[in-house]
Every structure is written in C-alpha cells, then in structure tokens.
Design a protein around this motif. Structure first.
Motif, PDB file in Angstrom:
ATOM      1  N   MET A 276       0.806  -1.232   0.000  1.00  0.00           N
ATOM      2  CA  MET A 276       0.000   0.000   0.000  1.00  0.00           C
ATOM      3  C   MET A 276       0.840   1.284   0.000  1.00  0.00           C
ATOM      4  SD  MET A 276      -2.870  -1.080   2.867  1.00  0.00           S
ATOM      5  CE  MET A 276      -3.444   0.603   3.070  1.00  0.00           C
ATOM      6  N   GLY A 277       0.194   2.355  -0.473  1.00  0.00           N
ATOM      7  CA  GLY A 277       0.763   3.691  -0.362  1.00  0.00           C
ATOM      8  C   GLY A 277      -0.329   4.637   0.094  1.00  0.00           C
ATOM      9  N   CYS A 278       0.037   5.769   0.721  1.00  0.00           N
ATOM     10  CA  CYS A 278      -0.994   6.763   1.067  1.00  0.00           C
ATOM     11  C   CYS A 278      -0.476   8.156   0.778  1.00  0.00           C
ATOM     12  CB  CYS A 278      -1.471   6.596   2.499  1.00  0.00           C
ATOM     13  SG  CYS A 278      -0.346   7.248   3.706  1.00  0.00           S
ATOM     14  N   TYR A 279      -1.415   9.037   0.440  1.00  0.00           N
ATOM     15  CA  TYR A 279      -1.052  10.321  -0.140  1.00  0.00           C
ATOM     16  C   TYR A 279      -2.044  11.391   0.321  1.00  0.00           C
ATOM     17  CZ  TYR A 279       0.529   6.477  -3.111  1.00  0.00           C
ATOM     18  OH  TYR A 279       1.040   5.282  -3.552  1.00  0.00           O
ATOM     19  N   GLY A 280      -1.573  12.389   1.069  1.00  0.00           N
ATOM     20  CA  GLY A 280      -2.491  13.406   1.605  1.00  0.00           C
ATOM     21  C   GLY A 280      -2.278  14.784   1.000  1.00  0.00           C
ATOM     22  N   VAL A 281      -3.354  15.539   0.872  1.00  0.00           N
ATOM     23  CA  VAL A 281      -3.261  16.977   0.575  1.00  0.00           C
ATOM     24  C   VAL A 281      -4.133  17.685   1.591  1.00  0.00           C
ATOM     25  CG1 VAL A 281      -3.852  18.855  -1.019  1.00  0.00           C
ATOM     26  CG2 VAL A 281      -2.864  16.766  -1.922  1.00  0.00           C
ATOM     27  N   GLY A 282      -3.579  18.655   2.284  1.00  0.00           N
ATOM     28  CA  GLY A 282      -4.360  19.442   3.231  1.00  0.00           C
ATOM     29  C   GLY A 282      -5.102  20.524   2.462  1.00  0.00           C
ATOM     30  N   ILE A 283      -6.376  20.258   2.163  1.00  0.00           N
ATOM     31  CA  ILE A 283      -7.141  21.187   1.309  1.00  0.00           C
ATOM     32  C   ILE A 283      -7.303  22.553   1.995  1.00  0.00           C
ATOM     33  CG2 ILE A 283      -9.393  21.611   0.210  1.00  0.00           C
ATOM     34  CD1 ILE A 283      -8.250  19.238  -1.152  1.00  0.00           C
ATOM     35  N   SER A 284      -7.748  22.533   3.255  1.00  0.00           N
ATOM     36  CA  SER A 284      -7.948  23.822   3.938  1.00  0.00           C
ATOM     37  C   SER A 284      -6.603  24.483   4.246  1.00  0.00           C
ATOM     38  CB  SER A 284      -8.801  23.651   5.201  1.00  0.00           C
ATOM     39  OG  SER A 284      -8.396  22.519   5.945  1.00  0.00           O
ATOM     40  N   ARG A 285      -5.584  23.650   4.578  1.00  0.00           N
ATOM     41  CA  ARG A 285      -4.251  24.237   4.792  1.00  0.00           C
ATOM     42  C   ARG A 285      -3.728  24.880   3.516  1.00  0.00           C
ATOM     43  NH1 ARG A 285       0.743  21.012   7.461  1.00  0.00           N
ATOM     44  NH2 ARG A 285      -0.564  21.227   9.322  1.00  0.00           N
ATOM     45  N   LEU A 286      -4.008  24.259   2.384  1.00  0.00           N
ATOM     46  CA  LEU A 286      -3.572  24.808   1.095  1.00  0.00           C
ATOM     47  C   LEU A 286      -4.169  26.201   0.876  1.00  0.00           C
ATOM     48  CD1 LEU A 286      -2.092  24.303  -1.554  1.00  0.00           C
ATOM     49  CD2 LEU A 286      -3.937  22.809  -2.265  1.00  0.00           C
ATOM     50  N   MET A 287      -5.446  26.353   1.224  1.00  0.00           N
ATOM     51  CA  MET A 287      -6.088  27.673   1.105  1.00  0.00           C
ATOM     52  C   MET A 287      -5.347  28.683   1.984  1.00  0.00           C
ATOM     53  SD  MET A 287     -10.051  28.568   1.878  1.00  0.00           S
ATOM     54  CE  MET A 287     -10.589  30.203   2.365  1.00  0.00           C
ATOM     55  N   GLY A 288      -5.018  28.283   3.221  1.00  0.00           N
ATOM     56  CA  GLY A 288      -4.283  29.177   4.126  1.00  0.00           C
ATOM     57  C   GLY A 288      -2.900  29.502   3.582  1.00  0.00           C
ATOM     58  N   ALA A 289      -2.241  28.498   2.996  1.00  0.00           N
ATOM     59  CA  ALA A 289      -0.897  28.701   2.456  1.00  0.00           C
ATOM     60  C   ALA A 289      -0.943  29.682   1.279  1.00  0.00           C
ATOM     61  CB  ALA A 289      -0.297  27.365   2.023  1.00  0.00           C
ATOM     62  N   ILE A 290      -1.982  29.581   0.459  1.00  0.00           N
ATOM     63  CA  ILE A 290      -2.128  30.500  -0.683  1.00  0.00           C
ATOM     64  C   ILE A 290      -2.231  31.941  -0.167  1.00  0.00           C
ATOM     65  CG2 ILE A 290      -3.681  31.196  -2.572  1.00  0.00           C
ATOM     66  CD1 ILE A 290      -4.332  28.132  -2.908  1.00  0.00           C
ATOM     67  N   VAL A 291      -3.003  32.123   0.906  1.00  0.00           N
ATOM     68  CA  VAL A 291      -3.159  33.471   1.480  1.00  0.00           C
ATOM     69  C   VAL A 291      -1.826  33.963   2.060  1.00  0.00           C
ATOM     70  CG1 VAL A 291      -4.331  34.822   3.265  1.00  0.00           C
ATOM     71  CG2 VAL A 291      -5.609  33.111   1.955  1.00  0.00           C
ATOM     72  N   GLU A 292      -1.092  33.066   2.714  1.00  0.00           N
ATOM     73  CA  GLU A 292       0.203  33.464   3.283  1.00  0.00           C
ATOM     74  C   GLU A 292       1.180  33.887   2.178  1.00  0.00           C
ATOM     75  OE1 GLU A 292       1.117  33.838   6.415  1.00  0.00           O
ATOM     76  OE2 GLU A 292      -0.506  32.841   7.514  1.00  0.00           O
ATOM     77  N   VAL A 293       1.073  33.244   1.018  1.00  0.00           N
ATOM     78  CA  VAL A 293       2.004  33.556  -0.074  1.00  0.00           C
ATOM     79  C   VAL A 293       1.550  34.796  -0.856  1.00  0.00           C
ATOM     80  CG1 VAL A 293       2.922  32.719  -2.288  1.00  0.00           C
ATOM     81  CG2 VAL A 293       2.828  31.175  -0.316  1.00  0.00           C
TER      82      VAL A 293
END
Ligand code: ATP
Ligand code: MG
Length: 405
Positions: A276-293
């Motif tokens: 097995m493999g597992c793969y995450g994306v923090g959707i709400s964190r990504l929104m916050g990161a976009i604002v920080e950038v």
C-alpha cells in the motif's frame, strides 16, 4: 452575487485572538469564522475557494486513476486497536462509546477494501476521499494552517508488488506538482525528502515556502528539491548549495508497504500481502498557504484558479440612479456570460470603503463603474496585483473578459 445579498461583512480590525496572517485576512474578508481554537466555519466566499481547490485536486487525482469514496468520521475502537494507534495523542475519543474521530483513514480503508480486493486480478486500485479530519492539535495557533478539524484529500493505493507501488508513487508526484502549479503556489512549493516512512526510510512532503511555516527545510533552487531538517544530514539530495527556509507542509506521500495489510489480513488469492501507499493533501491548509504567499498590506491577492469570483464589479454611483441602473445592467450581462462576478452594489458605503474592501477580498479583476467612466461609455479595469488601470469600452467588455479570464 450582489454584495447586498452576501451573508458576510468585512471588518477593518483584525480579530484580537488571531495571531496568524491567513486567519486575520480570511476573517476580515469574510472567508472564515472562528468557532474555537483550530475550528473554523467556511463562509460563502471561503467555501467557493475550497470548492475550486477541491475541483483541481479531484481532476488531478482522477487523471491517475483515483476513485472517490466518502468514509465516516466516527471510527470503531476495534479498527484502531489492530494497529496499536487507538491511544495516540491525535485521536479524539467519544466518551462512553468505543468510537473515535478519524484523524486519518488507513485503519478504515484497509478493512473496507478487504471486502472487494480478493485477488491479484483486482489490483491495482486507487481510492480517495475529500473529508473532514479531526486531530487533537494542542498548538492550533496558525489559523486554517493547523485545525483541530480540517479538510484533507487522502488517497490510498493498493498493489501486487513494490515495483508497482514505486511506479504509482512517481505518478502521484506528478499529480501533486500539477495540483500546486494549478493552485498558483507551484514555484514556492518543493518536493521535500522527509522522515517518518513506515516502510521505506523516507517519505516525501510538498512544502510551500512561507514565514508562517512550522517546518524548516533546506532548499536547492537549482534542482527544485528540498530536505526536511528532521532528516537533513548536512547534505541534501544533491551536492548543490542549499538555503534554510521556513515552510508549511501542504501535502505528503508515503509508501506504507504491508504494515496495514498485515494488521488487517489484506491478501491476494495466494496469501501474499497487498502493498500500500498513502497520499495526503491538506485542502484547507492549502487555502491558508495561498493566502500566506499571496497578500500585500491591503489584503489577499487570489490566483485566478482559486479566486472566489473572477470579477469584482464596483459601482461608484454618488447616489445617482442612472449610474446604478447602468451598472446593474452590466452585472446582468456578465452573469449571462457565466462570468463569476461579485457586485458591490451597496448604497451605504463610500467609494474609498468599497475599494478597500475590494483589495481586502482580493478578487483578481476589479471593474469600476462611475459617472466618470460612463461619460466615456467605459469601465475601469485593474488587476488586483498590479497598478495599471485599463479603460475598456462597455461594448468591448465581454470580449476583453473572455480574453483576459
Ligand atoms: P504536520 O506535520 O503539519 O502536523 P502531518 O504530517 O501530521 O502534518 P498528515 O497526517 O500526513 O500530516 O496529513 C496529510 C496532510 O494534511 C498534511 O500534508 C497537511 O497538508 C494536512 N494537515 C495535517 N494536519 C493538519 C491540520 N491540523 N490542519 C490542517 N491541515 C493539516
Ligand atoms: Mg501532524
């Protein structure tokens, strides 16, 4: 959307209890509302951004074969006892019931797929969901970058061999690169070698450079790769010079091997454990990161791909019904063309207040209609990130927008 109909109002002052920039700007603009430390409501404007990020993620994950499911948040203790993870710090437990709130889903997906993956003919499979995770995060001070409840995309892959997992892992790297590029933060986001692999020694994170980040990474700008401080041994993946930077993890990918298939007895017809493999994306964190950038002293500067609306139409009417009715008409023309517009039709705000709110909310294209522009049968158009103002004739507006959006 007419601003007079919008649920939310902007505020000039930063909320007193928010220290992080993403939370301050998102709260002031009416994107999120804080219910408690690390617990946020996504308001109409904020949910539009989340939905756009989710669409990009779904498209890229489905391109590499992902099938979407939605697993529950309430998890039986029994599943977690199989892997010895019931008593970890992250897990919120329901008093008097043998249930916990899901902080990740390996223990649930593995028992789920066991009912359907019965032989090597059923492999490979790639199953994902976009779902709220709950985590007991004692240091929830970074706005939506670290929630006690947050939105995650989690993908799990199932293979008949390590080689097959290795090949898929490389495909996921490409899909993730596409996701971050499409969300506008590609240039600031590095594939980062990290520790914490359960099976191989290393895992990979996708780290976005920002001072709000909680990780330290060593970046090689030439090779476009980085190494997390946790595993850094005085040398990155390459021999080039590296820079120490603060970054936030917006996604990660792990080779799990057979850890979970062993715990749950997930095997093929010959008794071989499934890899097995597992793969995450923090959707709400990504929104916050976009604002920080993407921000300046005035507010957020959304990339077009994830902006809540494409155009912010602002009517500066000075109380003249004539101007108002013409801008109402332009609003309905734009709507008919399926252009996403937020329309500032408020009567009780000054021109200055409207322009400030427009900068705060950060929609990519500002379009102002006033007595001055109408004299010329025109509107004034400006991109959020630039100072250049263009005058566009009303009759050429749709062509201009179709070209520009
Ligand atoms: P971190 O080291 O930041 O705590 P993690 O290693 O615990 O992250 P994972 O369990 O791998 O993260 O979760 C997958 C993704 O979900 C992370 O890459 C991150 O983008 C996001 N994420 C993790 N924890 C949170 C949180 N508390 N709030 C928002 N997003 C989160
Ligand atoms: Mg964590």
């Amino acid at each position: 959307m007419k601003q007079t109909d919008l649920l939310t109002k902007t505020t000039k002052e930063n909320p007193k209890d928010e220290k992080s920039l993403n939370a301050q700007l998102l709260a002031r603009g009416g994107f999120v509302d804080k219910l408690g430390a690390g617990i946020y409501t996504f308001l109409p404007l904020g949910l539009r951004v989340i939905t756009k990020i989710e669409k990009i993620v779904r498209e890229e994950i489905e391109k590499i074969g992902g099938q979407e499911v939605l697993m529950p948040s309430l998890h039986p203790k029994e599943n977690w006892e199989k892997t010895g993870r019931w008593d970890v710090e992250e897990m919120y437990k329901i008093k008097d019931e043998n249930l916990g709130l899901g902080w990740t889903h390996e223990e649930i997906i593995t028992s789920l797929v066991k009912k359907h993956i019965l032989s090597s003919k059923d492999l490979p499979k790639y199953i994902y969901q976009i779902q709220n995770k709950f985590r007991n995060e004692p240091r929830a001070k970074s706005g939506i970058l670290r929630g006690k409840e947050f939105i995650m995309k989690d993908l799990y892959s199932f293979h008949s061999s390590e080689k097959d997992l290795d090949e898929y892992y490389e495909k996921v790297k490409v899909a993730y690169r596409n996701i971050y590029n499409r969300c506008g933060i590609g240039e600031k986001t590095y594939l980062t070698l990290a520790g914490g692999g359960t099976f191989s020694k290393y895992s990979h994170e996708f780290q976005t450079i920002t001072d709000a980040g909680e990780d330290i990474i060593y970046v090689c700008d030439k090779c476009k790769e980085a190494t997390n401080k946790e595993v850094y041994e005085g040398k990155g993946n390459c021999d080039c010079e590296v820079k120490e930077m603060k970054a936030i993890e917006v996604g990660n990918i792990f080779k799990l091997g057979t850890k979970y298939s062993e715990a749950f007895g997930l095997k093929d017809e010959n008794g071989n454990l499934i890899v097995m493999g597992c793969y995450g994306v923090g959707i709400s964190r990504l929104m916050g990161a976009i604002v920080e950038v993407f921000n300046d002293g005035k507010g957020i500067i959304w990339p077009k791909s994830v902006a809540p609306y494409a155009v912010h139409l602002i009517c500066i009417d000075g109380g003249k019904t004539e101007i108002k009715s013409q801008s109402d008409e332009i609003y309905s023309i734009l709507q008919k063309q399926n252009i996403e517009v937020l329309y500032d039709n408020r009567d009780d705000k000054t021109a200055g207040e409207k322009l400030n709110d427009c900068d705060l909310i950060g929609i990519p294209l500002r379009m102002v209609i006033s007595a001055k522009t109408l004299k010329d049968d025109s509107v004034e158009v400006k991109e959020r990130g630039s100072d250049e103002v263009k005058i566009v004739k009303i009759k050429e507006l749709i062509d201009f927008l179709k070209h520009d959006l």
